[in-house]
Write an enzyme that holds these catalytic residues in place. Sequence first.
Site, PDB file in Angstrom:
ATOM      1  N   ASP A 120      18.923  19.978  33.786  1.00 37.57           N
ATOM      2  CA  ASP A 120      18.838  18.809  34.675  1.00 37.57           C
ATOM      3  C   ASP A 120      19.645  18.939  35.966  1.00 37.57           C
ATOM      4  O   ASP A 120      20.250  17.984  36.424  1.00 37.57           O
ATOM      5  CB  ASP A 120      19.284  17.549  33.919  1.00 37.57           C
ATOM      6  N   ASP A 181       9.651  16.586  32.396  1.00 39.57           N
ATOM      7  CA  ASP A 181      10.670  16.108  33.347  1.00 39.57           C
ATOM      8  C   ASP A 181      11.143  17.218  34.296  1.00 39.57           C
ATOM      9  O   ASP A 181      11.607  16.944  35.403  1.00 39.57           O
ATOM     10  CB  ASP A 181      11.923  15.605  32.608  1.00 39.57           C
TER      11      ASP A 181
END
Length: 400
Positions: A120, A181
Site C-alpha cells: 500500500d 486495490d
Amino acid sequence: MRAVTVLAVLLSPTLSLGATPPSELVSPLIPTKILATFKSLPNPIKYPQWTSTTGIWQFFDPDSWTSGFFPATPYELNKRRALCRATPANALGIADWLSVGRSASTGLIPLQAGNGQGHDQGFLAFPFVEELALNPRNETAKTAVLAFAKILAPRFSPIVRATRSWDWGSTDPNYFPVIIDNMMNLELLFIAADLTRNATLRTIATAHADTTLKNHFREDGSTWHVIEYNGTTGAVTKKRTQQGYSDDSTWSRGQAWAIYGFADMYRLTRDQKYLTTARRAAKYFLDNIPADGIVPWDFNGPLTPAPRPADSSASTIAASALLTLAKHETTLAANRAYTDAAIGLLTNVTRLAWNPSWQSLLSNGTVNIPANNKLTGTVYGDYYYVKAGNELISRGLLKC
Ligand SMILES: *[C@@H]1O[C@H](CO)[C@@H](O)[C@H](O)[C@H]1NC(C)=O
Ligand SMILES: *[C@@H]1O[C@H](CO)[C@@H](O)[C@H](O)[C@H]1NC(C)=O
Ligand SMILES: *[C@@H]1O[C@H](CO)[C@@H](O)[C@H](O)[C@H]1NC(C)=O
Ligand SMILES: *[C@@H]1O[C@H](CO)[C@@H](O)[C@H](O)[C@H]1NC(C)=O
Ligand SMILES: *[C@@H]1O[C@H](CO)[C@@H](O)[C@H](O)[C@H]1NC(C)=O
C-alpha cells in the site's frame, strides 16, 4: 448564428448537463471539520482511519495503509481555496491549508525508511505527490515519493507480472496474492519513473495493470477482489474475496478501485485498452446499484437482514473515478453520461450519509464486514468526497 449557439452550448458545461450536484459538497462544515480533526491529532501523531458508530474518529499509528488520506485532504482544500474565493460563508479562509497539509504529513516521513504496509505504498505517498504537483523541485517530497516507490518496486515478480499484495496469510512459499486495490499504486510508479528517468518502473506498472486486466475481471465487467498466483510458475491458483461477501461476489469498494485504477492508467499511458476496461468496470458498478440508489458494501451481499450495509466510500471513490473517465471521453454524450452518473452517486451518498453531527463528513462507511466493522465514517470516503467536489468546481459545475 446557429453555429454560435452550438458553440455556446458546448462551452458551457452547466447548460449541457442535466444533474445538479448537492450543495453539501461545498458546505462550510467541510473545512470546519477538517481543521477540527487536524487540531485533535494526537502527539506523537496518529491518523484518523474510521469513526466509531457514533461518529468519533479512531486514531491509528502512522504505519497504517490509510495514513496518507488525512494529510492529503488539506491539500485538496488548498486547491479549493485557489478555485473559490474564501468567504465567511464557505469557511475556506479559516486556515492556511498548505501549512495544515504539510504539518499533517510529517508523521509519514519516518515510513520512508520502511513500514509494514507492503503493497500500500501509493496511498502513503499521496500528500507528497500533491506537494510535488505544487513544486516539482521540493526535495522533501521528491525523496518521499522515491522512497515509497522503492519499497513497492521489489514486490514485482517478473514471473507473475504483478506486484505482490500482503505477505501474510499462508505458509506456502509459492503463495502470491494480488488484490484489485493495488491498481491504486501504479501512479506512484509512473511519477517515480519520471523523476528518476527509470523506465523499468513504468514497465512494472503496465505489466501489473495488464495482468490485473487479464485475471481480475469477469465477463460482465465485475471483479474478483483477490487473485492468488503460484509465485513459482505464475499460474492462477485461486480467485476469491477477502473483504467481500463471497468468492463469486463483487465487493463494491474493490470495483470502485478498478474503475479508478484503469481510468488513471489511461490518463498515464493513453492506451485504449485501459479506457475500455475502466468503462466496463464503470458499467458494472452503475448497472448494479439497487433502485433505492444506496451502494451496498458488496453488490451481491444478502438483502436480509435489512438494511443491507452500505459503503459510502465506494460511492465517493467511484464518483471521483467517473469524473476522470468523463474527462477522457471524446464525445459530449459520453462525457455527460459519466459526469451525470458521478453527480447521481454524490447526490445519493449525500442523502444517505451526510452527517453534520459526526466528526467525519459521511457516515455509512463499511470498513470490513468480515471483521464486523460497519456503520462508520472513513477517512478515504471523506477524501474522495472532497476531491470529487473540487473536480466539479473546476469544471464550472458546482459554485462555491
Ligand atoms: C517541501 O514539502 C514539505 C512536505 O512534503 C514541506 O514540509 C516543506 O515546507 C516544503 N518545502 C518547501 C521549500 O516548499
Ligand atoms: C530502475 O528501477 C528498478 C526497479 O526498482 C531497479 O531494479 C533498477 O536498479 C533501477 N535502475 C536504475 C538505473 O536505477
Ligand atoms: C506451485 O508450483 C510449484 C512448482 O511447480 C509446485 O511445486 C506447487 O505445488 C505449486 N503450488 C500450488 C499451490 O499450486
Ligand atoms: C440515486 O437514487 C435514485 C433513487 O432515489 C435512483 O433512481 C438513481 O438511479 C440513483 N443514482 C445513482 C447514480 O445511483
Ligand atoms: C446509515 O447510517 C445511519 C447512522 O449510522 C444508520 O442509522 C442508518 O441505518 C444507515 N443506513 C443504511 C441504509 O445503512
